[in-house]
Structure formats: C-alpha cells, structure tokens
Design a protein around this motif. Structure first.
Motif, PDB file in Angstrom:
ATOM      1  N   LYS A  29     -25.187 -30.583 -84.219  1.00  0.00           N
ATOM      2  CA  LYS A  29     -25.588 -29.885 -82.992  1.00  0.00           C
ATOM      3  C   LYS A  29     -24.566 -30.198 -81.891  1.00  0.00           C
ATOM      4  CE  LYS A  29     -30.522 -30.185 -84.052  1.00  0.00           C
ATOM      5  NZ  LYS A  29     -30.483 -31.152 -85.188  1.00  0.00           N
ATOM      6  N   SER A  30     -24.277 -29.187 -81.083  1.00  0.00           N
ATOM      7  CA  SER A  30     -23.255 -29.328 -80.042  1.00  0.00           C
ATOM      8  C   SER A  30     -23.886 -29.309 -78.666  1.00  0.00           C
ATOM      9  CB  SER A  30     -22.255 -28.173 -80.128  1.00  0.00           C
ATOM     10  OG  SER A  30     -21.589 -28.199 -81.369  1.00  0.00           O
ATOM     11  N   VAL A  31     -23.380 -30.193 -77.804  1.00  0.00           N
ATOM     12  CA  VAL A  31     -23.876 -30.240 -76.429  1.00  0.00           C
ATOM     13  C   VAL A  31     -22.710 -30.183 -75.448  1.00  0.00           C
ATOM     14  CG1 VAL A  31     -25.051 -31.689 -74.701  1.00  0.00           C
ATOM     15  CG2 VAL A  31     -25.941 -31.577 -77.043  1.00  0.00           C
ATOM     16  N   ILE A  32     -22.845 -29.334 -74.439  1.00  0.00           N
ATOM     17  CA  ILE A  32     -21.925 -29.366 -73.309  1.00  0.00           C
ATOM     18  C   ILE A  32     -22.704 -30.015 -72.163  1.00  0.00           C
ATOM     19  CG2 ILE A  32     -20.526 -28.020 -71.699  1.00  0.00           C
ATOM     20  CD1 ILE A  32     -20.095 -25.980 -73.903  1.00  0.00           C
ATOM     21  N   GLY A  33     -22.304 -31.233 -71.815  1.00  0.00           N
ATOM     22  CA  GLY A  33     -23.086 -32.051 -70.882  1.00  0.00           C
ATOM     23  C   GLY A  33     -22.925 -31.637 -69.434  1.00  0.00           C
ATOM     24  N   ASN A  34     -23.740 -32.260 -68.591  1.00  0.00           N
ATOM     25  CA  ASN A  34     -23.751 -31.942 -67.161  1.00  0.00           C
ATOM     26  C   ASN A  34     -22.427 -32.249 -66.466  1.00  0.00           C
ATOM     27  OD1 ASN A  34     -25.262 -34.731 -67.705  1.00  0.00           O
ATOM     28  ND2 ASN A  34     -24.142 -34.930 -65.779  1.00  0.00           N
ATOM     29  N   GLY A  35     -21.616 -33.137 -67.057  1.00  0.00           N
ATOM     30  CA  GLY A  35     -20.359 -33.510 -66.412  1.00  0.00           C
ATOM     31  C   GLY A  35     -19.230 -32.520 -66.625  1.00  0.00           C
ATOM     32  N   VAL A  36     -19.466 -31.515 -67.462  1.00  0.00           N
ATOM     33  CA  VAL A  36     -18.421 -30.533 -67.786  1.00  0.00           C
ATOM     34  C   VAL A  36     -18.449 -29.409 -66.747  1.00  0.00           C
ATOM     35  CG1 VAL A  36     -17.672 -28.860 -69.552  1.00  0.00           C
ATOM     36  CG2 VAL A  36     -18.625 -31.078 -70.246  1.00  0.00           C
ATOM     37  N   VAL A  37     -17.279 -28.832 -66.449  1.00  0.00           N
ATOM     38  CA  VAL A  37     -17.253 -27.596 -65.659  1.00  0.00           C
ATOM     39  C   VAL A  37     -16.946 -26.441 -66.616  1.00  0.00           C
ATOM     40  CG1 VAL A  37     -16.770 -28.514 -63.347  1.00  0.00           C
ATOM     41  CG2 VAL A  37     -14.870 -28.152 -64.934  1.00  0.00           C
ATOM     42  N   ILE A  38     -17.796 -25.417 -66.573  1.00  0.00           N
ATOM     43  CA  ILE A  38     -17.766 -24.368 -67.604  1.00  0.00           C
ATOM     44  C   ILE A  38     -17.272 -23.048 -67.032  1.00  0.00           C
ATOM     45  CG2 ILE A  38     -19.189 -23.031 -69.202  1.00  0.00           C
ATOM     46  CD1 ILE A  38     -21.163 -25.423 -69.181  1.00  0.00           C
ATOM     47  N   ASP A  39     -16.200 -22.527 -67.617  1.00  0.00           N
ATOM     48  CA  ASP A  39     -15.803 -21.154 -67.319  1.00  0.00           C
ATOM     49  C   ASP A  39     -16.567 -20.288 -68.316  1.00  0.00           C
ATOM     50  OD1 ASP A  39     -14.567 -18.634 -67.326  1.00  0.00           O
ATOM     51  OD2 ASP A  39     -12.707 -19.491 -66.523  1.00  0.00           O
ATOM     52  N   PRO A  40     -17.572 -19.551 -67.836  1.00  0.00           N
ATOM     53  CA  PRO A  40     -18.460 -18.843 -68.767  1.00  0.00           C
ATOM     54  C   PRO A  40     -17.710 -17.835 -69.636  1.00  0.00           C
ATOM     55  CG  PRO A  40     -19.358 -18.825 -66.533  1.00  0.00           C
ATOM     56  CD  PRO A  40     -17.964 -19.342 -66.429  1.00  0.00           C
TER      57      PRO A  40
ATOM     58  N   PHE B 192     -26.163 -26.410 -77.109  1.00  0.00           N
ATOM     59  CA  PHE B 192     -27.039 -26.662 -75.972  1.00  0.00           C
ATOM     60  C   PHE B 192     -26.155 -26.936 -74.753  1.00  0.00           C
ATOM     61  CE2 PHE B 192     -29.076 -27.988 -79.872  1.00  0.00           C
ATOM     62  CZ  PHE B 192     -30.303 -27.360 -79.813  1.00  0.00           C
ATOM     63  N   ILE B 193     -26.405 -26.204 -73.674  1.00  0.00           N
ATOM     64  CA  ILE B 193     -25.586 -26.350 -72.462  1.00  0.00           C
ATOM     65  C   ILE B 193     -26.452 -26.951 -71.363  1.00  0.00           C
ATOM     66  CG2 ILE B 193     -24.218 -25.118 -70.733  1.00  0.00           C
ATOM     67  CD1 ILE B 193     -23.921 -22.839 -72.826  1.00  0.00           C
ATOM     68  N   SER B 194     -25.946 -28.000 -70.736  1.00  0.00           N
ATOM     69  CA  SER B 194     -26.731 -28.650 -69.681  1.00  0.00           C
ATOM     70  C   SER B 194     -27.006 -27.700 -68.521  1.00  0.00           C
ATOM     71  CB  SER B 194     -25.999 -29.879 -69.152  1.00  0.00           C
ATOM     72  OG  SER B 194     -26.655 -30.339 -67.985  1.00  0.00           O
ATOM     73  N   ASP B 195     -28.267 -27.679 -68.081  1.00  0.00           N
ATOM     74  CA  ASP B 195     -28.638 -26.859 -66.921  1.00  0.00           C
ATOM     75  C   ASP B 195     -27.990 -27.397 -65.641  1.00  0.00           C
ATOM     76  OD1 ASP B 195     -30.169 -29.180 -66.944  1.00  0.00           O
ATOM     77  OD2 ASP B 195     -32.102 -28.144 -67.122  1.00  0.00           O
ATOM     78  N   ARG B 196     -27.496 -28.636 -65.707  1.00  0.00           N
ATOM     79  CA  ARG B 196     -26.884 -29.241 -64.516  1.00  0.00           C
ATOM     80  C   ARG B 196     -25.355 -29.128 -64.501  1.00  0.00           C
ATOM     81  NH1 ARG B 196     -31.585 -32.239 -65.415  1.00  0.00           N
ATOM     82  NH2 ARG B 196     -32.698 -32.812 -63.522  1.00  0.00           N
ATOM     83  N   ALA B 197     -24.766 -28.581 -65.550  1.00  0.00           N
ATOM     84  CA  ALA B 197     -23.308 -28.399 -65.565  1.00  0.00           C
ATOM     85  C   ALA B 197     -22.925 -27.329 -64.544  1.00  0.00           C
ATOM     86  CB  ALA B 197     -22.846 -27.984 -66.960  1.00  0.00           C
TER      87      ALA B 197
ATOM     88  N   MET C 196     -29.116 -20.763 -74.128  1.00  0.00           N
ATOM     89  CA  MET C 196     -28.556 -22.064 -74.534  1.00  0.00           C
ATOM     90  C   MET C 196     -28.725 -23.137 -73.454  1.00  0.00           C
ATOM     91  SD  MET C 196     -24.971 -20.607 -76.000  1.00  0.00           S
ATOM     92  CE  MET C 196     -24.943 -18.961 -76.709  1.00  0.00           C
ATOM     93  N   VAL C 197     -29.132 -22.717 -72.271  1.00  0.00           N
ATOM     94  CA  VAL C 197     -29.163 -23.643 -71.134  1.00  0.00           C
ATOM     95  C   VAL C 197     -30.478 -24.429 -71.116  1.00  0.00           C
ATOM     96  CG1 VAL C 197     -29.164 -23.747 -68.597  1.00  0.00           C
ATOM     97  CG2 VAL C 197     -27.582 -22.208 -69.802  1.00  0.00           C
ATOM     98  N   CYS C 198     -30.366 -25.749 -71.078  1.00  0.00           N
ATOM     99  CA  CYS C 198     -31.574 -26.589 -71.101  1.00  0.00           C
ATOM    100  C   CYS C 198     -31.251 -27.983 -70.560  1.00  0.00           C
ATOM    101  CB  CYS C 198     -32.105 -26.684 -72.534  1.00  0.00           C
ATOM    102  SG  CYS C 198     -30.913 -27.411 -73.666  1.00  0.00           S
ATOM    103  N   ASP C 199     -32.255 -28.859 -70.595  1.00  0.00           N
ATOM    104  CA  ASP C 199     -32.052 -30.242 -70.146  1.00  0.00           C
ATOM    105  C   ASP C 199     -31.505 -31.051 -71.322  1.00  0.00           C
ATOM    106  OD1 ASP C 199     -32.203 -32.860 -69.324  1.00  0.00           O
ATOM    107  OD2 ASP C 199     -34.136 -32.624 -68.318  1.00  0.00           O
TER     108      ASP C 199
END
Ligand code: GDP
Ligand code: IMO
Ligand code: MG
Length: 427
Positions: free
Chosen positions: A65-76, A97-102, A199-202
């Motif tokens: 499973k892959s996670v993009i954490g809250n500390g990442v900045v995402i170019d959608p 899973f993409i952090s809702d706080r990223a 994909m956006v969640c906690d």
C-alpha cells in the motif's frame, strides 16, 4: 523491526528509489513523507525502468500500500500523469492513500519558482522549477491549500478567494508577471479534483492502525540530508526536511515509531544545482564517473556534478539523522579505476577541519584531505554475495565503515532489484 526510514545521506539521487523498492519486497506500506515532484526516484525491475516523482517507490509491488504523507507537496496534475504512466507500463493501479493534510502545488507556484530563480541572478539555487519552494512558503505562511480543501469544489473556491489576491499582487507588482483568476484555476484542476478525491484520507490514522497490527512500513525520503532546510548547505537546499526526523512530522507518526534509520549513499558523491561541493572533480576522472554512472538528473536531465566520497559530510549526516545502517549504492561505477579516494578531513590554510561547517564561505575554501584506496578492474555487476566482490572492493566498503562509523548493511552493484548484496537483514 517493523519500520524503517530510507534517508538520502548526501545531496539526493543516492539510489533511495532502488533501495525502497528492494525493501518493499518485505513491507506492507511505503510512505513518502516530504518533498514533491522535485524528486526523481528510479526503480528497475525485470528490465523495465520506472521513474517516480510523487508516487512512493513501492508501487511496483501489487501487495504494497502506498501513502503520500502530510509533509509532501503535491502537484495534482503531475500525480495524475504519473498514475497514468504506471498503467501504460502495465502495473496495476496502486492502492494509494493521500494525506488530507498534504498541500497542493498550483500553477502559480511553478511560475513563482521560475520568477524567483530569475531574480536571484548569479545567486540562483538551481531549483527543479517545480514550484516546491513557493508551495512550502505558502504552507508555513498559512496561505497554502490542503488536499482536504482542494478536493471539495466549494472549499477550494473559498480558499482561492482568500489566498489568490495576495499572490496576484506579488506576481504583478513585484515581477510584472501574469495574474490568475479563481475560475481559471478551478477549471484547470476540476478533473484532478474529482479523480484524487477518493484517495484523500487521514493517513496518520491508517499508519497508526497498521503499525499497531504489526505491519511493516518503509518511510521513503526524497532529496538528501545536505539539501535539508536546517541541516543542509543553506541556502542551496530544498524547502523541506528530508532528514529522518522529517518522517515523523511528514507521516504523522511518533518518532519512536521509526525503527531503523538507513542512510543511502553513493560510493562517490553527486550534486545537482548550485552550492559548494568540496570533493567535486572538474576533470577527466569526474567525467568518467559521470558517464559510467549515467549521472544526469531523473527529473530535469541536468548533468550532475560529481566528486569523491566525503566522509566528513557523511559523519554530519549520520549525526543529524541518527543513521544506524548505510546502503552503499553504485559501487559498480567505480570499477576500472586504479585508485579511489575518500575525503577524511578538510584543510583551510594550516587548519584541519573535521566537522562539516555551516559557514558556506568556509566550506567553499575547504580542500579535501584524501585517504587513498586501491581500485579494482573486475566487473562486479553480477556479484550477489559480499565475499564475491574483489578484495579491493571489499576493503573499500570496510574502509567506508571505519571512516563513517556505521555498518554497511546493503551494497548495490547495478540498477536492477536483484543487483543488491545484503549484509544484514533490515526489515
Ligand atoms: P534517488 O533519487 O535517490 O532515488 O536516485 P535516482 O533514481 O535519482 O538516481 C540513482 C540512479 O542510479 C538511478 O538511475 C538508478 O537506476 C541508478 N542506480 C541505483 N543503484 C545503482 C547501482 O548500484 N549501480 C548503478 N550502475 N546504477 C544504480
Ligand atoms: P531526489 O529525491 C537531487 C535540488 C535542486 C536544487 C535544490 C532546490 O531524486 O534525490 P527545489 O526544486 O527542491 O527547490 O531545488 O535541491 N534537488 C535535488 N537534487 N535530487 C533530488 O531529489 C532533488 N530535489 C531537489 O537541484 O539544487
Ligand atoms: Mg533522484
């Protein structure tokens, strides 16, 4: 140990992607915790090459499973393109899973990055031009937009109405550049908003539950320690914290949740962008290493600056990260040299310097003091056990252990997943 952080111990491009993919064989989750698509992580599996920028380097394993954490900045837009490219390469859609706080990188961040670099003139940082710095500045300046707001059309509009006037002011008045309208940005990102929403969640909650169940997690850093905003060669750094502690902040887990800290190093050193580089080789030896190692940026294609391994810098990295094991990558690139050098101290005039200076002017004056190692000429790309390496290559690795003060757990002798020598089980 149930978790491990993969951290770049030099100036990036150490081979974090390869190591992460290798370790992902035994992992349940791979988590990116900082940076954005300034990163370029290469994974080579079964002759296929995957160049990943935002997706964690565990995506080639269907089980992981892959996670993009809250500390990442995402170019959608980049993320969508990357997901599509993965599909083209025949890989199953990752469970992502993409952090809702990223935070998101929007088109005005890219433009701002370009304008700021131009304005710096000769003092330019040599950024990747991906809008990374401006997006992190907005985050810290409380003018950013988080994924939770980005994927909700009404909230995205509201946030834009709040932050865009100041941004337009800056672009128009300081740089005489174009401005943006809320409507145009909403239209540009409508598709991304809809596709990424599910994909956006906690992700902090998800990881906590997984760790409680005893599942194995690899935290994947981007960039490297010397590009860290606090511990790197400031201002020639990136705008985030690639160091191991950044994994706790950027993934939303407590620091005691991070087991082993695995520092990734090249058997030599490279750097992209500006800033001092004491062991840099601006000669035929450097050119030869660059060509043998195909040292051209994964993200921008720029030729990388090349130099010998720097143990002074590595001791700094070991300390600020708490590195307890090292992976030495691209050892095969050094085959064919009569002699290999490792910097063990710096000299400025009559003074010997043994710790990595914060003062960049001093760093720029540092002359490396080298210890010489015998080279080897054998092809080592097929070696699967440490004992199969030529004696000189073994001595080089044990020499690095002595100079850096940390055991070498992995040695990499080629880009392929199988070209990895394991000296110590890590996960
Ligand atoms: P990252 O940013 O730290 O993930 O590193 P990059 O992927 O940007 O750069 C490392 C490059 O070295 C990639 O092209 C890898 O495929 C390649 N690579 C990794 N390990 C080895 C190795 O042991 N030998 C060789 N020849 N190439 C390697
Ligand atoms: P990976 O994860 C090497 C460098 C840029 C520039 C500086 C700031 O593949 O190791 P930025 O765009 O982040 O504001 O640029 O940091 N840089 C990297 N160098 N590898 C990377 O990522 C890098 N990401 C940024 O060249 O000097
Ligand atoms: Mg890279």
């Amino acid at each position: 140990m149930a978790s491990l952080v993969v951290v770049g111990a030099q100036w990036g491009d150490e081979g974090k992607g390869k190591v992460t993919d290798f370790l992902a064989q035994a992992a349940d989750w791979v988590v990116r915790y900082q940076g954005g698509n300034n990163a370029g992580h290469t994974v080579v599996v079964g002759g296929k090459t995957f160049k990943l920028h935002l997706l964690p380097s565990g995506v080639v394993h269907e089980r992981v499973k892959s996670v993009i954490g809250n500390g990442v900045v995402i170019d959608p837009l980049v993320l969508l393109e990357e997901l599509d490219r993965l599909r083209d390469l025949g890989v199953q859609d990752p469970e992502l899973f993409i952090s809702d706080r990223a935070h998101v990188i929007l088109s005005y961040h890219r433009l701002q990055d370009e304008l700021e670099e131009k304005a710096r003139g000769d003092a330019k940082i040599g950024t990747t031009g991906r809008g990374i710095g401006p997006a992190y500045v907005d985050k810290i300046g409380r003018a950013g937009i988080r994924m939770i707001d980005f994927v909700d059309p009404e909230r995205f509009r509201k946030r834009l109405e709040t932050v865009l006037p100041a941004k337009n002011n800056l672009l128009a008045k300081l740089y005489g550049a174009r401005t943006f309208t809320v409507e145009e940005i909403l239209a540009e990102y409508a598709e991304a908003q809809a596709r990424l929403r599910p994909m956006v969640c906690d992700t902090s909650y998800l990881l906590d539950e997984a760790l409680k169940r005893g599942e194995r997690v690899v935290f994947e850093g981007a960039q490297g320690t010397l590009l860290d905003v606090d511990h790197g060669t400031y201002p020639y750094v990136t705008s985030s914290s690639p160091v191991a502690a950044g994994a706790a902040v950027g993934a939303g887990v407590g620091p005691q949740r991070i087991g082993t800290v695995l520092g990734i190093v090249k058997a030599y050193t490279t750097r992209v962008g500006s800033g001092p580089f004491p062991t840099e080789l601006k000669n035929a030896t450097g050119d030869r290493i660059r060509e043998r190692g195909r040292e051209y940026g994964t993200t921008t294609g720029r030729p990388r600056r090349v130099g010998w391994f720097d143990a002074v810098m590595l001791r700094h990295s070991v300390r600020v990260n708490g590195i307890d094991n090292i992976a030495v990558m691209l050892l095969d690139v050094l085959s064919g040299f009569d002699e290999i050098q490792v910097c063990v101290a710096y000299r400025v005039g009559d003074e010997t310097i043994r710790s990595f200076p914060a003062d960049l002017e001093l760093l720029a004056q540092c002359e490396p003091v080298y210890e010489r190692f015998a080279g080897w000429h054998e092809d080592i790309t097929g070696c699967t056990r440490f004992e199969e390496l030529p004696q000189a290559a073994q001595d080089y690795i044990t020499g690095l252990e002595r100079l850096v003060g940390v055991p070498v757990a992995l040695v990499s002798v080629g880009p392929g997943r199988e070209q990895t020598i394991v000296r110590k089980q890590l996960l």
